[in-house]
Each structure stands twice: as structure tokens, then as C-alpha cells.
Design a protein around this motif. Structure first.
Motif, PDB file in Angstrom:
ATOM      1  N   PHE A 192       0.935  -1.161   0.031  1.00  6.59           N
ATOM      2  CA  PHE A 192       0.070   0.121  -0.073  1.00  6.59           C
ATOM      3  C   PHE A 192       0.799   1.149  -0.045  1.00  6.59           C
ATOM      4  CE2 PHE A 192      -3.040  -3.047   1.286  1.00  6.59           C
ATOM      5  CZ  PHE A 192      -4.325  -2.576   0.937  1.00  6.59           C
ATOM      6  N   LYS A 193       0.674   2.038  -0.748  1.00  6.65           N
ATOM      7  CA  LYS A 193       1.409   3.360  -0.934  1.00  6.65           C
ATOM      8  C   LYS A 193       0.517   4.443  -0.623  1.00  6.65           C
ATOM      9  CE  LYS A 193       4.698   1.720  -4.442  1.00  6.65           C
ATOM     10  NZ  LYS A 193       4.996   1.852  -5.735  1.00  6.65           N
ATOM     11  N   GLU A 194       1.227   5.543  -0.154  1.00  5.07           N
ATOM     12  CA  GLU A 194       0.341   6.781   0.253  1.00  5.07           C
ATOM     13  C   GLU A 194       0.181   7.570  -1.233  1.00  5.07           C
ATOM     14  OE1 GLU A 194       0.663   9.712   3.804  1.00  5.07           O
ATOM     15  OE2 GLU A 194       2.095  10.379   2.363  1.00  5.07           O
ATOM     16  N   HIS A 195      -1.490   8.013  -1.106  1.00 10.18           N
ATOM     17  CA  HIS A 195      -1.626   9.223  -2.067  1.00 10.18           C
ATOM     18  C   HIS A 195      -2.093  10.292  -1.585  1.00 10.18           C
ATOM     19  CE1 HIS A 195      -1.416   5.243  -4.298  1.00 10.18           C
ATOM     20  NE2 HIS A 195      -1.596   5.894  -5.409  1.00 10.18           N
ATOM     21  N   VAL A 196      -1.779  11.471  -2.114  1.00  8.70           N
ATOM     22  CA  VAL A 196      -2.304  12.740  -1.331  1.00  8.70           C
ATOM     23  C   VAL A 196      -2.836  13.527  -2.517  1.00  8.70           C
ATOM     24  CG1 VAL A 196      -1.643  14.982  -0.335  1.00  8.70           C
ATOM     25  CG2 VAL A 196      -0.584  12.849   0.403  1.00  8.70           C
ATOM     26  N   PHE A 197      -4.330  14.021  -2.369  1.00  7.67           N
ATOM     27  CA  PHE A 197      -4.873  14.682  -3.222  1.00  7.67           C
ATOM     28  C   PHE A 197      -5.243  16.015  -2.528  1.00  7.67           C
ATOM     29  CE2 PHE A 197      -5.598  10.277  -3.630  1.00  7.67           C
ATOM     30  CZ  PHE A 197      -5.793  10.249  -5.082  1.00  7.67           C
ATOM     31  N   THR A 198      -4.664  17.220  -3.067  1.00  5.44           N
ATOM     32  CA  THR A 198      -5.108  18.575  -2.622  1.00  5.44           C
ATOM     33  C   THR A 198      -5.824  19.618  -3.588  1.00  5.44           C
ATOM     34  OG1 THR A 198      -2.912  18.214  -1.428  1.00  5.44           O
ATOM     35  CG2 THR A 198      -3.872  20.539  -1.499  1.00  5.44           C
ATOM     36  N   ALA A 199      -6.727  20.380  -2.984  1.00  2.00           N
ATOM     37  CA  ALA A 199      -7.301  21.376  -3.581  1.00  2.00           C
ATOM     38  C   ALA A 199      -7.265  22.750  -2.962  1.00  2.00           C
ATOM     39  CB  ALA A 199      -8.703  20.950  -4.011  1.00  2.00           C
ATOM     40  N   ASN A 200      -6.426  23.605  -3.341  1.00  2.44           N
ATOM     41  CA  ASN A 200      -6.409  24.858  -2.624  1.00  2.44           C
ATOM     42  C   ASN A 200      -7.212  25.982  -3.184  1.00  2.44           C
ATOM     43  OD1 ASN A 200      -4.180  23.871  -0.779  1.00  2.44           O
ATOM     44  ND2 ASN A 200      -2.915  23.746  -2.275  1.00  2.44           N
ATOM     45  N   ASN A 201      -7.070  27.129  -2.535  1.00  3.35           N
ATOM     46  CA  ASN A 201      -7.734  28.422  -2.800  1.00  3.35           C
ATOM     47  C   ASN A 201      -9.337  28.233  -3.349  1.00  3.35           C
ATOM     48  OD1 ASN A 201      -5.524  29.698  -2.390  1.00  3.35           O
ATOM     49  ND2 ASN A 201      -4.526  29.147  -4.350  1.00  3.35           N
ATOM     50  N   LEU A 202      -9.950  27.361  -2.592  1.00  2.00           N
ATOM     51  CA  LEU A 202     -11.528  27.020  -3.025  1.00  2.00           C
ATOM     52  C   LEU A 202     -12.396  28.176  -2.467  1.00  2.00           C
ATOM     53  CD1 LEU A 202     -11.455  23.289  -2.099  1.00  2.00           C
ATOM     54  CD2 LEU A 202     -11.434  24.218  -4.227  1.00  2.00           C
ATOM     55  N   GLU A 203     -13.603  28.274  -2.973  1.00  2.00           N
ATOM     56  CA  GLU A 203     -14.618  29.262  -2.134  1.00  2.00           C
ATOM     57  C   GLU A 203     -14.777  28.814  -0.874  1.00  2.00           C
ATOM     58  OE1 GLU A 203     -18.837  28.750  -3.451  1.00  2.00           O
ATOM     59  OE2 GLU A 203     -18.006  27.204  -4.553  1.00  2.00           O
ATOM     60  N   PRO A 204     -14.847  29.410   0.321  1.00  2.00           N
ATOM     61  CA  PRO A 204     -15.040  29.115   1.437  1.00  2.00           C
ATOM     62  C   PRO A 204     -16.361  28.277   1.648  1.00  2.00           C
ATOM     63  CG  PRO A 204     -14.956  31.569   1.463  1.00  2.00           C
ATOM     64  CD  PRO A 204     -15.111  30.957  -0.034  1.00  2.00           C
ATOM     65  N   PHE A 205     -16.143  27.010   2.413  1.00  2.00           N
ATOM     66  CA  PHE A 205     -17.072  26.075   2.441  1.00  2.00           C
ATOM     67  C   PHE A 205     -17.199  25.312   3.762  1.00  2.00           C
ATOM     68  CE2 PHE A 205     -13.269  23.769   1.431  1.00  2.00           C
ATOM     69  CZ  PHE A 205     -13.195  22.720   2.252  1.00  2.00           C
ATOM     70  N   LEU A 206     -18.477  25.076   3.869  1.00  2.00           N
ATOM     71  CA  LEU A 206     -18.697  24.770   5.410  1.00  2.00           C
ATOM     72  C   LEU A 206     -18.971  22.912   5.549  1.00  2.00           C
ATOM     73  CD1 LEU A 206     -21.307  27.213   6.352  1.00  2.00           C
ATOM     74  CD2 LEU A 206     -19.133  26.887   7.253  1.00  2.00           C
ATOM     75  N   GLY A 207     -18.854  22.563   4.506  1.00  2.00           N
ATOM     76  CA  GLY A 207     -18.985  20.919   4.440  1.00  2.00           C
ATOM     77  C   GLY A 207     -18.490  20.201   3.069  1.00  2.00           C
ATOM     78  N   PHE A 208     -18.279  19.038   3.214  1.00  2.00           N
ATOM     79  CA  PHE A 208     -17.720  18.383   1.882  1.00  2.00           C
ATOM     80  C   PHE A 208     -18.026  16.987   1.603  1.00  2.00           C
ATOM     81  CE2 PHE A 208     -14.224  17.916   4.998  1.00  2.00           C
ATOM     82  CZ  PHE A 208     -13.688  16.566   4.793  1.00  2.00           C
ATOM     83  N   VAL A 209     -18.049  16.429   0.450  1.00  2.00           N
ATOM     84  CA  VAL A 209     -18.298  15.023   0.273  1.00  2.00           C
ATOM     85  C   VAL A 209     -17.153  14.588  -0.591  1.00  2.00           C
ATOM     86  CG1 VAL A 209     -19.850  13.419  -0.504  1.00  2.00           C
ATOM     87  CG2 VAL A 209     -20.759  15.291   0.486  1.00  2.00           C
ATOM     88  N   ILE A 210     -16.759  13.268  -0.389  1.00  2.00           N
ATOM     89  CA  ILE A 210     -15.535  12.798  -1.187  1.00  2.00           C
ATOM     90  C   ILE A 210     -16.099  11.768  -2.085  1.00  2.00           C
ATOM     91  CG2 ILE A 210     -13.225  11.494  -0.999  1.00  2.00           C
ATOM     92  CD1 ILE A 210     -13.132  14.453  -0.046  1.00  2.00           C
ATOM     93  N   LYS A 211     -15.806  11.578  -3.356  1.00  2.00           N
ATOM     94  CA  LYS A 211     -15.980  10.265  -4.295  1.00  2.00           C
ATOM     95  C   LYS A 211     -14.733   9.735  -4.624  1.00  2.00           C
ATOM     96  CE  LYS A 211     -19.421  10.210  -6.927  1.00  2.00           C
ATOM     97  NZ  LYS A 211     -20.317  10.236  -8.482  1.00  2.00           N
ATOM     98  N   ILE A 212     -14.808   8.347  -4.649  1.00  2.00           N
ATOM     99  CA  ILE A 212     -13.322   7.813  -5.069  1.00  2.00           C
ATOM    100  C   ILE A 212     -13.804   6.948  -6.118  1.00  2.00           C
ATOM    101  CG2 ILE A 212     -11.382   6.178  -4.401  1.00  2.00           C
ATOM    102  CD1 ILE A 212     -11.776   7.317  -1.472  1.00  2.00           C
ATOM    103  N   ILE A 213     -12.971   6.697  -7.336  1.00  2.00           N
ATOM    104  CA  ILE A 213     -13.119   6.011  -8.364  1.00  2.00           C
ATOM    105  C   ILE A 213     -12.172   5.091  -8.430  1.00  2.00           C
ATOM    106  CG2 ILE A 213     -14.069   5.822 -10.760  1.00  2.00           C
ATOM    107  CD1 ILE A 213     -15.236   8.794 -10.632  1.00  2.00           C
ATOM    108  N   MET A 214     -12.279   3.814  -8.448  1.00  2.34           N
ATOM    109  CA  MET A 214     -11.198   2.867  -8.733  1.00  2.34           C
ATOM    110  C   MET A 214     -11.594   2.006  -9.896  1.00  2.34           C
ATOM    111  SD  MET A 214     -10.148   1.989  -4.799  1.00  2.34           S
ATOM    112  CE  MET A 214     -11.697   1.331  -4.303  1.00  2.34           C
TER     113      MET A 214
END
Length: 124
Positions: free
Chosen positions: A82-104
Motif C-alpha cells: 500500500f502506497k500513500e496518495h495525497v490529493f489537494t485542492a487549494n484556494n477554493l470558495e469558503p465551504f462549510l462541508g464536503f463530500v468525497i467520491k473515490i473511483i477505482m
């Protein structure tokens, strides 16, 4: 994932996961932001920028070219590795919540990608 609600607004999102990614497979991550303005809340998921769309300073080159891959290229895994994967999104509009979707996806149904140690981090 389920919707993650925040007490304080954030403007950056980071997802960290460990993945077993055999040859012929692919892992892509998307996010959806929950904002104060319900009209701005879209049902559309957005791909993380990906390593081919980030310059040397970590800035997104073109948001339309985002492909959902990790921030840096990660080679395929050896069996059981197992290898580490990092995903980053910067400078987004201010948010109060989020949902993540992973496609394999994969080309060998007997040897599929797997993930563990999933972390979603909202940053201000």
C-alpha cells in the motif's frame, strides 16, 4: 463518503489515503463542497487537479484539465504493498462541508485496487 460538516469555514481540502494499485488500475478522487449559499451548492463532483495539472509551486495550471489523480505520480504497487496518495485542492470558495467520491478502475477483475486509512482534511 457521507457529508462532513464543519464548525468553521475552510478554503482548502486534502485527502490522504493508502492504496494498493496493481498494474492496469487507476484511482481518481473527486469532491463536492457544501457552502452557506444553497443556490451555489452544486450536485456536481469536481476532480482534484492531479499531478499533471500542478506547477512546481503547487498551483493549478488549468482547472479544466483536472484529472483526479494524486498530487505526485505514484507507481503501481507490488502485491500487498500500500502506497500513500495525497490529493489537494487549494484556494477554493469558503465551504462549510464536503463530500468525497473515490473511483477505482482496473483491467483485471481478480486483482483490483484497494484503499485503507482514508483521511479527509479541511484547511483554512
Amino acid at each position: 463518503t457521507k457529508q462532513i460538516d464543519l464548525n468553521i469555514s475552510a478554503n482548502s481540502l486534502k485527502v490522504i489515503l493508502d492504496a494498493y494499485k496493481p498494474a492496469g488500475s487507476n484511482i481518481r478522487v473527486l469532491y463536492k463542497l457544501i457552502t452557506e449559499d444553497k443556490d451555489m451548492n452544486s450536485d456536481k463532483f469536481i476532480l482534484f487537479p492531479g499531478y499533471s495539472n500542478i506547477d512546481l509551486l503547487g498551483n493549478v495550471i488549468n482547472s479544466e484539465d483536472s484529472d483526479g489523480t494524486s498530487d505526485v505520480f505514484v507507481n503501481n504497487s507490488n502485491p500487498g504493498e500500500f502506497k500513500e496518495h495525497v490529493f489537494t485542492a487549494n484556494n477554493l470558495e469558503p465551504f462549510l462541508g464536503f463530500v468525497i467520491k473515490i473511483i477505482m478502475t482496473g483491467t483485471d477483475s481478480a486483482n483490483v485496487p484497494k484503499i485503507r486509512n482514508l483521511k479527509g482534511i479541511a484547511l483554512s
